[in-house]
Design a protein around this motif. Structure first.
Motif, PDB file in Angstrom:
ATOM      1  N   ASN A   7       0.808  -1.203   0.000  1.00 26.78           N
ATOM      2  CA  ASN A   7       0.000   0.000   0.000  1.00 26.78           C
ATOM      3  C   ASN A   7       0.855   1.273   0.000  1.00 26.78           C
ATOM      4  O   ASN A   7       0.477   2.303   0.479  1.00 26.78           O
ATOM      5  N   LYS A   8       2.006   1.166  -0.520  1.00 29.86           N
ATOM      6  CA  LYS A   8       2.852   2.349  -0.756  1.00 29.86           C
ATOM      7  C   LYS A   8       3.108   2.447  -2.244  1.00 29.86           C
ATOM      8  O   LYS A   8       3.040   1.473  -2.972  1.00 29.86           O
ATOM      9  N   ASP A 294      -5.800   0.197  -2.310  1.00 27.25           N
ATOM     10  CA  ASP A 294      -5.302   0.993  -1.186  1.00 27.25           C
ATOM     11  C   ASP A 294      -3.948   1.568  -1.544  1.00 27.25           C
ATOM     12  O   ASP A 294      -3.078   0.858  -2.030  1.00 27.25           O
ATOM     13  N   GLU A 296      -1.156   5.148  -0.562  1.00 26.44           N
ATOM     14  CA  GLU A 296      -0.987   6.374   0.206  1.00 26.44           C
ATOM     15  C   GLU A 296       0.057   7.267  -0.428  1.00 26.44           C
ATOM     16  O   GLU A 296       0.950   6.824  -1.144  1.00 26.44           O
ATOM     17  N   ASP A 298       2.790  10.186   0.573  1.00 27.38           N
ATOM     18  CA  ASP A 298       3.477  10.921   1.641  1.00 27.38           C
ATOM     19  C   ASP A 298       3.408  12.408   1.324  1.00 27.38           C
ATOM     20  O   ASP A 298       3.705  12.833   0.213  1.00 27.38           O
ATOM     21  N   ASN A 331      -7.781   8.754   4.695  1.00 26.50           N
ATOM     22  CA  ASN A 331      -7.276   8.757   6.071  1.00 26.50           C
ATOM     23  C   ASN A 331      -8.292   8.156   7.039  1.00 26.50           C
ATOM     24  O   ASN A 331      -8.494   8.638   8.157  1.00 26.50           O
ATOM     25  N   LYS A 359       0.388  11.776   5.795  1.00 20.44           N
ATOM     26  CA  LYS A 359       0.134  10.875   4.673  1.00 20.44           C
ATOM     27  C   LYS A 359      -1.309  11.063   4.231  1.00 20.44           C
ATOM     28  O   LYS A 359      -2.169  11.399   5.040  1.00 20.44           O
ATOM     29  N   LEU A 360      -1.528  10.848   2.961  1.00 20.03           N
ATOM     30  CA  LEU A 360      -2.901  10.791   2.482  1.00 20.03           C
ATOM     31  C   LEU A 360      -3.142   9.330   2.134  1.00 20.03           C
ATOM     32  O   LEU A 360      -2.550   8.802   1.193  1.00 20.03           O
ATOM     33  N   LYS A 361      -3.962   8.655   2.973  1.00 26.16           N
ATOM     34  CA  LYS A 361      -4.220   7.213   2.764  1.00 26.16           C
ATOM     35  C   LYS A 361      -5.564   7.041   2.090  1.00 26.16           C
ATOM     36  O   LYS A 361      -6.597   7.374   2.657  1.00 26.16           O
ATOM     37  N   SER A 363      -8.428   4.597   0.245  1.00 26.81           N
ATOM     38  CA  SER A 363      -8.936   3.246   0.047  1.00 26.81           C
ATOM     39  C   SER A 363     -10.173   3.361  -0.838  1.00 26.81           C
ATOM     40  O   SER A 363     -11.122   4.055  -0.497  1.00 26.81           O
TER      41      SER A 363
END
Ligand SMILES: *[C@@H]1O[C@H](CO)[C@@H](O)[C@H](O)[C@H]1NC(C)=O
Ligand SMILES: *[C@@H]1O[C@H](CO)[C@@H](O)[C@H](O)[C@H]1NC(C)=O
Ligand SMILES: *[C@@H]1O[C@H](CO)[C@@H](O)[C@H](O)[C@H]1NC(C)=O
Ligand SMILES: *[C@@H]1O[C@H](CO)[C@@H](O)[C@H](O)[C@H]1NC(C)=O
Ligand SMILES: *[C@@H]1O[C@H](CO)[C@@H](O)[C@H](O)[C@H]1NC(C)=O
Ligand SMILES: *[C@@H]1O[C@H](CO)[C@@H](O)[C@H](O)[C@H]1NC(C)=O
Length: 907
Positions: A7-8, A294, A296, A298, A331, A359-361, A363
């Protein structure tokens, strides 16, 4: 994060994208090698937009030869040279080591700025202001200066910092993009030398955005952080002509995702307001696990605010029994529910408010009933920037631009005059980091200026310092120089100015308001009448010479007190039989000696001299105020007063008879007011106490005198020493304002003067005292105190044996709060008067003395109120005759109504 895949962002997936890069926080960084294959795009025919879509766009290849222009063979964008956009810098070619034929042509050369701290491009798009622009600045060092040293500098959008420019290596292409709503019809892009190398630029491109997409409030801007073509099958950067707006889309794929695409065009019929390129939208990814995507981003800075745009389009034909529907969370918070992408038609989900976080996560997960996995076609992340700094005051900008042209200023003056700091060479500005800066000093000495002193000088409202020395300026000294309200230094020496120095300018110099230098102008004469052989001299002159001069010049200056008012109020009682021509106002010292009978009778003493009783040959009594020879300080006050008295004419101001100026003897002769001043009247227990009507008449007279100074004179005059001792009364109990030694001329449009504090304790406006800000409302305060003294018979400062001295306002307030009017009124005042009239007068007085000046009424209002008081009292006298009323019957107790009203209300 339920996904089984990483998920990166994968750092490997696209070699040329650097994310965690410590350098390029806000920049999309691209190395030159990877743009090579962009050329292949020209074969791609899908979803092309017409050139018109970016009509009005401006593409500048910085550093090419002045009249050179060319069309990029891949994008078909026409690049032009920067000669019309900047007038400084040097054209340089990048080192041949970095210049290979696949490198975009606009990177082959740069414009570099070794001179000056700030270099600004000024672009004037024909779409003008109040619209959204997209600006892209591109930089590649390429060792153009053969120093092998990577520079670092700041990039500004107008007066606001846009970003820092830093490089990873010599072939690193740094691209900065901003979407900006412009309030001005020009756009400045500035490079600021921060001491870490010479700024340079490779290309500057401006595009006009359709106004309905990327809607941002004015003053805000979107700085590009990431823009991805997700699921790209080609690995190419997509821009114009595929993208109508010439955005650059960088390919990106997730690790645990499956790219898929269609050969059909997206948005071929209707395009959305974002005008997304079909080439970007017809590729997408879906998750391997079919449930959720998913990932994210940075941000590296939790304080930054981001705006996010996710773009979706269905690329597959959905069967009857199938459905693709998903929710998006950011997030951990639900961001958007039940998104159903439309077949070959794009949908954009954007944040309505900015998002923060380290971070902007994201999903993107399918809903319960969805049979198909979620998808993503493209995304954009922008940093939301608030551009709070306003540019320099527009009037100042207009003025300085005009001076630049009309006086042939050759300095490198680009962008905004004041910002980003340092200001233009020769300028000093005042700014608080928020409001528009203003120009306060102009040093153009030895700058090769030619032509006349530009009338635009008059537009600087806050200029304090003006140095135009050692130039070749010609023509006369304009009158307006004396009208510049804040000007304290004026150096015009060493020019070719001619004509004479305006008298008003000399006066200001003489009064100590202005340091004036005019020497070294052979054709300029300083004194009227002009004589060719007059020697040059420097002002300030010694007081004696100037006083003579001022008196001379005063006679020719036309004081523009409002005509109609003057007409209405003249002639004054004493001037009636004595037409005062300017030339018979001057008295010799021996005449003064004879008028005063050798200074026999002293009728008053002031700080700077003594007042004697005199008698003119026609029998008119006069007061002769002589400056004591020991008082050097007094000369300024004397001059001020003489000038003022000569110019102002009103029946409620003491009238001027003449002056004496012989050697060290300086005197002013004015009408004699037989009954002395109001202070004596109120305190002298041996005289009959003034009746209420008499007091009101005096109050109205004095108020009218002040009203005339404030509102009837141009420029307005502030008396600065209003007090009972300076209100004189004649035998008809007519009151006149006297003693103008401290008065100040107040230029219109000025909000206040900053001056040394003068005045008398007890009468002094507390706001002026603490802030040094003088406005005409300071006189209003003092007048309020005078009114209170008239009503109460007390002094402005009430002395007491056992307690501290009390200010009259503090003495009145508690009585007023209790409604105890009876104890407020002067006990000596004869009892027959109308209580409503007194009430109203007290309200008027109290309205004049709030601590905050803007809460005080103007003298216009005060006059109206007091005249009403007088009318009420006169009516009462007619109705009731000489009868005493009982206080208890008539006073209403209404303390509340007294406190709040800014302007007294009629009762
Ligand atoms: C230069 O820097 C860019 C961005 O960091 C990087 O992608 C590229 O590989 C570097 N090139 C060289 C030749 O080091
Ligand atoms: C840059 O290169 C071009 C040829 O490619 C040449 O005409 C031009 O003079 C060069 N400019 C400088 C400043 O060296
Ligand atoms: C966009 O511009 C058009 C005309 O150019 C105008 O009619 C319209 O109201 C504008 N829309 C917005 C959202 O500003
Ligand atoms: C995902 O869905 C496809 C069909 O759309 C199916 O072939 C595949 O097995 C599914 N994968 C998983 C991990 O469920
Ligand atoms: C899923 O479908 C069923 C039957 O069609 C419906 O009753 C239900 O409300 C749907 N659920 C959602 C979350 O839409
Ligand atoms: C006057 O200006 C010239 C250039 O314009 C300069 O060379 C000279 O030194 C200046 N003289 C003074 C006294 O400043």
């Amino acid at each position: 994060m339920g996904g089984v895949f990483g998920n990166k962002w994968s750092p490997d997936s696209m070699m040329w994208l650097t994310f965690a890069s410590v350098f390029a926080l806000w920049a999309i960084t691209v190395s030159s090698a990877n743009l090579v294959s962009e050329r292949e795009f020209s074969n791609y025919k899908h979803g092309r937009r017409k050139l018109d879509d970016i009509g009005g766009s401006i593409s500048i290849d910085c550093g090419i030869l002045d009249d050179y222009k060319y069309t990029d063979d891949k994008t078909e964008i026409e690049y032009i040279s920067d000669k019309d956009f900047i007038d400084s810098g040097e054209n340089r070619n990048i080192s041949s080591k970095f210049n290979h034929e696949t490198l975009q042509k606009y990177l082959w050369n740069v414009r570099s700025f070794p001179q000056g701290n700030r270099s600004c491009y000024t672009i004037r798009p024909h779409e003008g202001k109040d619209t959204t622009y997209f600006i892209r600045a591109t930089f590649m060092y390429g060792n153009y200066d053969e120093q092998d040293k990577l520079p670092e500098f700041d990039l500004y959008n107008g007066v606001n910092i846009w970003d820092k420019v830093k490089f990873d290596n010599e072939s690193h292409i740094v691209i900065k993009e901003i979407i900006h709503f412009s309030l001005m019809d020009h756009i400045n892009v500035c490079l600021l030398n921060t001491g870490s190398g010479t700024p340079f630029i490779s290309a500057l491109e401006l595009r006009h955005f359709h106004n309905s997409s990327y809607r941002i409030p004015p003053t805000k801007s979107l700085v590009l952080y990431r823009r991805f073509d997700v699921g790209s099958t080609t690995g190419q950067v997509i821009r114009y002509k595929d993208d109508a707006y010439d955005r650059m889309w960088f390919p990106y794929n997730f690790l645990q995702s499956i790219p898929f695409d269609t050969s059909s065009a997206v948005d071929s019929v209707n395009h959305s307001e974002y005008k997304l390129p079909s080439m970007v939208m017809n590729t997408a990814v879906r998750p391997m696990n079919n449930d959720s995507l998913d990932f994210e981003v940075d941000t590296n800075d939790p304080t930054l605010e981001f705006y996010i745009y996710l773009h979706f389009a269905e690329l597959e034909i959905i069967q009857e029994n199938e459905q693709r529907e998903f929710n998006i969370s950011l997030n951990g918070n639900s961001w958007k529910e039940s998104v159903v992408p439309l077949y070959l038609s794009s949908t954009t989900i954007n944040s309505s408010t900015p998002v923060r976080g380290p971070k902007l996560k994201f999903s993107i997960y399918k809903t319960e009933n969805s049979t198909l996995p979620p998808i993503l076609n493209a995304m954009e992340v922008y940093i939301f920037k608030d551009f709070l700094q306003a540019p320099t005051d527009q009037e100042d900008v207009n003025a300085i631009m005009d001076i630049k042209v009309s006086n042939g200023v050759t300095k490198i003056w680009q962008g905004d005059p004041c910002l980003p700091r340092p200001a233009w060479d020769g300028l000093n500005c005042k700014d608080n980091g928020y409001e528009p800066p203003i120009i306060i000093s102009l040093n153009l000495g030895s700058s090769g200026l030619t032509g006349k002193i530009s009338p635009s000088m008059a537009r600087f409202k806050s200029l304090e310092y003006l140095d135009l020395s050692n130039n070749s300026l010609t023509g006369p000294l304009p009158e307006f120089l004396s009208q510049m309200p804040k000007l304290t230094t004026l150096n015009l020496s060493g020019n070719k100015l001619s004509g004479s120095v305006p008298s008003a300018l000399l006066e200001r110099s003489n009064n100590g308001f202005l340091s004036l230098s005019v020497d070294g102008n052979p054709d300029l004469c300083v004194m009227a009448p002009c004589k060719k052989e007059k020697k040059n001299f420097v002002v300030p002159l010694i007081a004696a010479i100037v006083s003579a001069l001022v008196v001379l010049t005063m006679l020719v200056v036309c004081w523009r007190c409002k005509r109609k008012q003057a007409a209405k109020q003249l002639p004054s009682t004493h001037q009636g039989g004595r037409p005062l021509k300017s030339d018979n106002r001057q008295f010799t010292y021996s005449e003064v000696v004879s008028i005063t009978n050798n200074f026999q009778k002293i009728v008053g003493k002031g700080g700077f001299g003594t007042v004697y009783l005199g008698c003119l040959s026609d029998g008119m009594q006069v007061a002769v105020k002589m400056l004591s020879p020991s008082s050097t300080d007094g000369s300024t006050q004397f001059l001020t007063e003489a000038q003022l008295l000569m110019r102002v004419h009103h029946r409620n101001l003491t009238s001027f008879v003449g002056y004496c100026n012989e050697g060290t003897n300086f005197g002013i002769i004015y009408e004699y007011m037989a009954y002395g001043n109001l202070e004596e009247h109120l305190s002298d227990k041996t005289r009959d106490a003034l009746s209420w009507k008499e007091r009101l008449q005096i109050a109205v007279d004095a108020a009218q005198g002040l009203e005339y100074l404030h509102h009837g004179c141009k420029p307005p005059i502030i008396h600065r020493d209003v007090k009972t001792a300076n209100i004189l009364v004649n035998e008809k109990l007519q009151a006149k304002i006297a003693d103008f030694g401290f008065s100040k001329f107040f230029t219109e449009g000025q909000s206040h003067l900053s001056t040394a504090i003068v005045g008398t304790m007890g009468y002094l406006d507390p706001e002026y005292y603490t802030s040094n800000r003088l406005t005409e409302r300071s006189d209003v305060y003092s007048f309020g105190i005078v009114l209170l003294e008239l009503i109460t018979g007390k002094r402005a400062i009430i002395k007491s044996h056992n307690k501290d001295n009390t200010n009259i306002v503090d003495w009145v307030s508690p009585l007023l709060a209790r409604g105890d009017i009876r104890n407020i009124i002067d006990p000596r005042m004869p009892g027959n008067f109308d209580t409503n009239s007194v009430w109203k007068a007290i309200e008027t007085a109290i309205a004049c003395v709030p601590l905050i000046s803007i809460q005080r009424p103007s003298m216009n209002h005060v006059v109206i109120e007091l005249k009403e008081c007088l009318e009420i009292e006169k009516a009462h006298e007619q109705d009731c005759g000489p009868m005493t009323k009982s206080f208890n019957d008539t006073f209403e107790v209404n303390p509340l109504g007294l406190e709040m009203d800014m302007v007294p209300q009629a009762r």
